[in-house]
Design a protein around this motif. Structure first.
Motif, PDB file in Angstrom:
ATOM      1  N   PRO A 191      12.090   3.034   2.095  1.00 13.73           N
ATOM      2  CA  PRO A 191      11.914   3.585   0.673  1.00 13.73           C
ATOM      3  C   PRO A 191      11.559   2.691  -0.381  1.00 13.73           C
ATOM      4  O   PRO A 191      10.733   3.036  -1.279  1.00 13.73           O
ATOM      5  CB  PRO A 191      13.210   4.320   0.387  1.00 13.73           C
ATOM      6  N   LYS A 192      11.612   1.191  -0.235  1.00 13.32           N
ATOM      7  CA  LYS A 192      11.086   0.393  -1.095  1.00 13.32           C
ATOM      8  C   LYS A 192       9.625   0.380  -0.971  1.00 13.32           C
ATOM      9  O   LYS A 192       8.767   0.066  -2.050  1.00 13.32           O
ATOM     10  CB  LYS A 192      11.799  -0.923  -0.955  1.00 13.32           C
ATOM     11  N   ASP A 193       9.024   0.696  -0.004  1.00 12.24           N
ATOM     12  CA  ASP A 193       7.409   0.591   0.262  1.00 12.24           C
ATOM     13  C   ASP A 193       6.902   1.913   0.080  1.00 12.24           C
ATOM     14  O   ASP A 193       5.613   2.035   0.126  1.00 12.24           O
ATOM     15  CB  ASP A 193       7.064  -0.045   1.744  1.00 12.24           C
ATOM     16  N   ALA A 194       7.785   2.975  -0.159  1.00 14.17           N
ATOM     17  CA  ALA A 194       7.380   4.419   0.027  1.00 14.17           C
ATOM     18  C   ALA A 194       6.386   4.782  -1.332  1.00 14.17           C
ATOM     19  O   ALA A 194       7.077   4.290  -2.353  1.00 14.17           O
ATOM     20  CB  ALA A 194       8.218   5.417   0.297  1.00 14.17           C
ATOM     21  N   SER A 195       5.416   5.524  -1.160  1.00 16.99           N
ATOM     22  CA  SER A 195       4.639   5.866  -2.415  1.00 16.99           C
ATOM     23  C   SER A 195       5.310   6.927  -3.272  1.00 16.99           C
ATOM     24  O   SER A 195       6.201   7.518  -2.697  1.00 16.99           O
ATOM     25  CB  SER A 195       3.262   6.402  -2.298  1.00 16.99           C
ATOM     26  N   PRO A 196       5.179   6.499  -4.821  1.00 19.29           N
ATOM     27  CA  PRO A 196       5.937   7.613  -5.614  1.00 19.29           C
ATOM     28  C   PRO A 196       5.484   8.977  -5.206  1.00 19.29           C
ATOM     29  O   PRO A 196       4.472   9.152  -4.729  1.00 19.29           O
ATOM     30  CB  PRO A 196       5.106   7.293  -6.910  1.00 19.29           C
ATOM     31  N   GLY A 197       6.486   9.727  -5.468  1.00 22.85           N
ATOM     32  CA  GLY A 197       6.325  11.144  -5.089  1.00 22.85           C
ATOM     33  C   GLY A 197       6.648  11.510  -3.637  1.00 22.85           C
ATOM     34  O   GLY A 197       6.810  12.721  -3.211  1.00 22.85           O
ATOM     35  N   THR A 198       6.512  10.659  -2.701  1.00 22.34           N
ATOM     36  CA  THR A 198       6.854  11.005  -1.358  1.00 22.34           C
ATOM     37  C   THR A 198       8.333  11.313  -1.240  1.00 22.34           C
ATOM     38  O   THR A 198       9.403  10.953  -2.090  1.00 22.34           O
ATOM     39  CB  THR A 198       6.526   9.791  -0.489  1.00 22.34           C
TER      40      THR A 198
END
Ligand code: ATP
Ligand code: MG
Length: 140
Positions: free
Chosen positions: A95-102
């Motif tokens: 989740p630290k690498d996940a794009s905003p809104g995902t």
């Protein structure tokens, strides 16, 4: 682009926090349609079988224990380019690498407890759908 089906799991961290509706809303808003769905509590045999490709990974035991730690929602999603689209809506594994809104950016607790699973290729989607659903249960 083609109409495709993919396999998805809403994981125990999400059922525990009562946010399955929020997760499904993200998938639907992203253009995917639920064509099969059930809430189950995985047995050890199911969790180990489903994640057999990760057997040799150091986190395998932790992953299996987590997937058995509470109910999950297994589902088949349909849409244009559904396999890739679902993974875009999910976001990166960590989740630290996940794009905003995902989904994972908004809801995941850690790299292990990351709210959703999605098939990564047409071959795995076909195998994973069959692992949990009969043809008659897919009603979309
Ligand atoms: P999934 O297969 O669940 O859709 P993914 O394809 O993004 O996720 P994989 O590399 O296939 O990621 O890993 C499968 C699952 O194993 C991850 O979703 C996560 O729950 C867990 N996992 C992956 N890497 C780690 C790690 N380093 N530590 C703990 N758990 C991990
Ligand atoms: Mg994977």
């Amino acid at each position: 682009m083609a109409l495709e089906r993919t396999f998805s799991i809403i994981k125990p961290d999400a059922t525990r926090r009562n946010i399955t509706g929020k997760v499904i809303a993200k998938l639907e808003e992203g253009g995917l349609r639920v064509v099969a769905q059930k809430r189950i509590h995985m047995t050890r045999e199911q969790a180990e079988g489903f994640y057999a490709v990760h057997r040799e990974r150091p986190f395998f035991g932790e992953l299996v224990d987590f997937m058995m730690s509470g109910p999950v929602v297994v589902q088949v999603l349909e849409g244009e380019d559904a396999i890739k689209r679902n993974r875009e809506i999910m976001g990166d594994t960590n989740p630290k690498d996940a794009s905003p809104g995902t989904i994972r950016a908004e809801f995941a607790e850690s790299i292990g407890e990351n709210t959703v699973h999605g098939s990564d290729a047409p071959e795995t989607a076909a195998v994973e759908i069959k692992f949990f659903f009969t043809d008659a249960e897919i009603v979309g």
